[in-house]
Motif scaffolding. Structure first.
Motif, PDB file in Angstrom:
ATOM      1  N   GLU A   1      33.214  52.739  45.633  1.00  0.00           N
ATOM      2  CA  GLU A   1      33.769  51.411  45.864  1.00  0.00           C
ATOM      3  C   GLU A   1      32.898  50.551  46.781  1.00  0.00           C
ATOM      4  OE1 GLU A   1      37.327  49.806  48.458  1.00  0.00           O
ATOM      5  OE2 GLU A   1      38.076  51.100  46.863  1.00  0.00           O
TER       6      GLU A   1
ATOM      7  N   LEU B   1      29.447  46.204  44.047  1.00  0.00           N
ATOM      8  CA  LEU B   1      28.706  45.033  43.584  1.00  0.00           C
ATOM      9  C   LEU B   1      27.229  45.325  43.383  1.00  0.00           C
ATOM     10  CD1 LEU B   1      30.552  42.348  45.709  1.00  0.00           C
ATOM     11  CD2 LEU B   1      30.719  42.730  43.261  1.00  0.00           C
TER      12      LEU B   1
ATOM     13  N   ARG C   1      33.582  43.325  38.919  1.00  0.00           N
ATOM     14  CA  ARG C   1      33.468  42.661  40.219  1.00  0.00           C
ATOM     15  C   ARG C   1      34.732  42.726  41.054  1.00  0.00           C
ATOM     16  NH1 ARG C   1      30.890  37.900  37.503  1.00  0.00           N
ATOM     17  NH2 ARG C   1      28.798  38.623  37.033  1.00  0.00           N
ATOM     18  N   ARG C   2      35.798  43.230  40.476  1.00  0.00           N
ATOM     19  CA  ARG C   2      37.034  43.332  41.234  1.00  0.00           C
ATOM     20  C   ARG C   2      37.196  44.773  41.727  1.00  0.00           C
ATOM     21  NH1 ARG C   2      36.573  40.334  37.373  1.00  0.00           N
ATOM     22  NH2 ARG C   2      36.705  42.123  36.007  1.00  0.00           N
ATOM     23  N   ILE C   3      38.062  44.961  42.709  1.00  0.00           N
ATOM     24  CA  ILE C   3      38.288  46.302  43.238  1.00  0.00           C
ATOM     25  C   ILE C   3      39.421  46.940  42.438  1.00  0.00           C
ATOM     26  CG2 ILE C   3      38.995  47.621  45.279  1.00  0.00           C
ATOM     27  CD1 ILE C   3      36.270  46.262  45.556  1.00  0.00           C
ATOM     28  N   LEU C   4      39.117  48.044  41.760  1.00  0.00           N
ATOM     29  CA  LEU C   4      40.137  48.697  40.937  1.00  0.00           C
ATOM     30  C   LEU C   4      40.846  49.788  41.727  1.00  0.00           C
ATOM     31  CD1 LEU C   4      38.139  49.073  37.597  1.00  0.00           C
ATOM     32  CD2 LEU C   4      39.613  47.185  38.332  1.00  0.00           C
ATOM     33  N   ARG C   5      42.129  49.985  41.460  1.00  0.00           N
ATOM     34  CA  ARG C   5      42.859  51.099  42.057  1.00  0.00           C
ATOM     35  C   ARG C   5      42.276  52.423  41.582  1.00  0.00           C
ATOM     36  NH1 ARG C   5      48.451  49.542  43.719  1.00  0.00           N
ATOM     37  NH2 ARG C   5      48.350  47.287  43.534  1.00  0.00           N
TER      38      ARG C   5
ATOM     39  N   THR D   1      43.069  53.140  38.050  1.00  0.00           N
ATOM     40  CA  THR D   1      42.569  52.192  37.041  1.00  0.00           C
ATOM     41  C   THR D   1      41.087  52.421  36.765  1.00  0.00           C
ATOM     42  OG1 THR D   1      44.117  50.597  38.021  1.00  0.00           O
ATOM     43  CG2 THR D   1      42.576  49.745  36.393  1.00  0.00           C
TER      44      THR D   1
END
Lengths: 238, 238
Positions: free
Chosen positions: A168, A172, A217-221, A224
């Motif tokens: 995590e 990026l 580009r988003r933070i996934l659980r 997910t």
């Protein structure tokens, strides 16, 4: 069409008695009648169209071989820590639909869920049931294997053609999964995910020489992230 | 880092009083102290790093503008029927993490779940909460809009640059999502999924001129299909 994984092998035109474990589903869930058709997948992964010829005992005749290739051309082993609540169930079910080859549930430094041996055995049998049902429902010819492992540092990752590591903190800066797959002609890959609280630095350091991938580009659980990775890997090959 | 969506706009170095709706979370969930930093996203979608300067009332100063682009370059509107049990929650939460722009929950011919107006309102507010929390957690700058619609035939799909239709019966003959995206320079797309029991022929006929896409070679559950599609769309652009 309903699909059952059976023991042993069958041949075209053969009359077969159904394995005991599927009788309840055929009689009471499907309420099947003589003449109904369904699929069986034998222990070699071959799929067949069959027709019910008797209900007592449940017997079917093998009509034709089903050739469609539904398995991914790469064996993906998913390394995930045990996740909280029903998240593990979600990962097992959906990763199976998405074509995963094997699950290895390891002990992360920041794992929240810890199980003793007895609980591990009962969890394993629950997860195996979820994987089998998901494989049947998604019309696969393989049921993913599931096992528990110790910490990541005890795993021999050199046995895989490719190791993808989703960290995590580098989301990026990591490479795209597609670009990495393009570079390797991998037949086997390990894809390693961390727990809800993320990897420790010691764990991340184990993967210095492996491929650090980004998951958008988003933070996934935690639950997910594997679904994203498996979808992207599947779409690369299919 | 924790992220809050706020009303109105803020400017650099401004001192701002926090919106009432986030006070409980800041004080009691985060147990924040003066000096703690977090992110706010204002009503224009701009994200900022801020620092807490007071707890009573909760006040922060705007430190810097966060430029990272976390939104997809294409606005994806997901058309899904209401799904059974907690499946709808899963779709709302995970699709938000995966970057969806808007949800439209339509009435499928084979919809199992039917709601009256009062229940619709309470569901809507639950789904909006799930979407807002997922947008915060995944560090997005937009919260997806959610609305209920009637049947598919009442929808004007011509307003989208691209319409993708996932029809289980054609799963092996549909085109790959990547190939379709390559062909269109779409800024807006509708992605349409069916209920657990699939589309009726009348519904499928509505999409004769649109793009019928395949979701890999396995049969995905109604709640897994959107997650696959959004993952693949995201990875195409990112």
């Amino acid at each position: 069409m309903q699909r059952y994984f059976i023991e042993g092998t069958v041949s075209l035109n053969e009359d077969c008695v159904m394995d005991e474990k599927h009788i309840h589903h055929i009689k009471n869930v499907m309420r099947a009648k003589t003449g109904d058709e369904f699929n069986v997948v034998d222990s070699t992964g071959s799929a067949y169209l069959v027709r019910l010829t008797d209900i007592d005992p449940v017997t079917y005749t093998v009509l034709e071989s089903l050739q469609a290739e539904v398995e991914l051309p790469i064996d993906i082993t998913l390394y995930s820590p045990l996740l909280k609540g029903d998240k593990m169930d979600v990962v097992i079910q959906k990763s199976t639909e998405l074509g995963v080859h094997e699950f290895i549930l390891y002990k992360a430094d920041r794992s929240v869920v810890k199980l003793n041996g007895k609980k591990e055995a009962s969890r394993l049998s629950r997860y195996e049931k979820i994987a089998r049902e998901a494989a049947e429902q998604s019309r696969r010819t393989k049921i993913p294997a599931i096992s528990f492992a110790g910490s990541l540092k005890a795993v021999d990752f050199t046995k895989y053609d490719l190791v993808l590591f989703a960290y995590e903190d580098n989301n990026l800066t990591g490479r795209s999964i597609k670009d990495v797959l393009k570079e390797y002609n991998a037949k086997t890959a390990a894809v390693v995910f961390g727990p809800e609280g993320g990897f420790t630095e010691a764990e991340a350091a184990l993967f210095g020489t492996y491929e650090n991938v980004a998951l958008g580009r988003r933070i996934l659980r935690a639950e997910t992230a594997p679904l994203y990775a498996l979808s992207v890997i599947g779409s690369y090959y299919e």
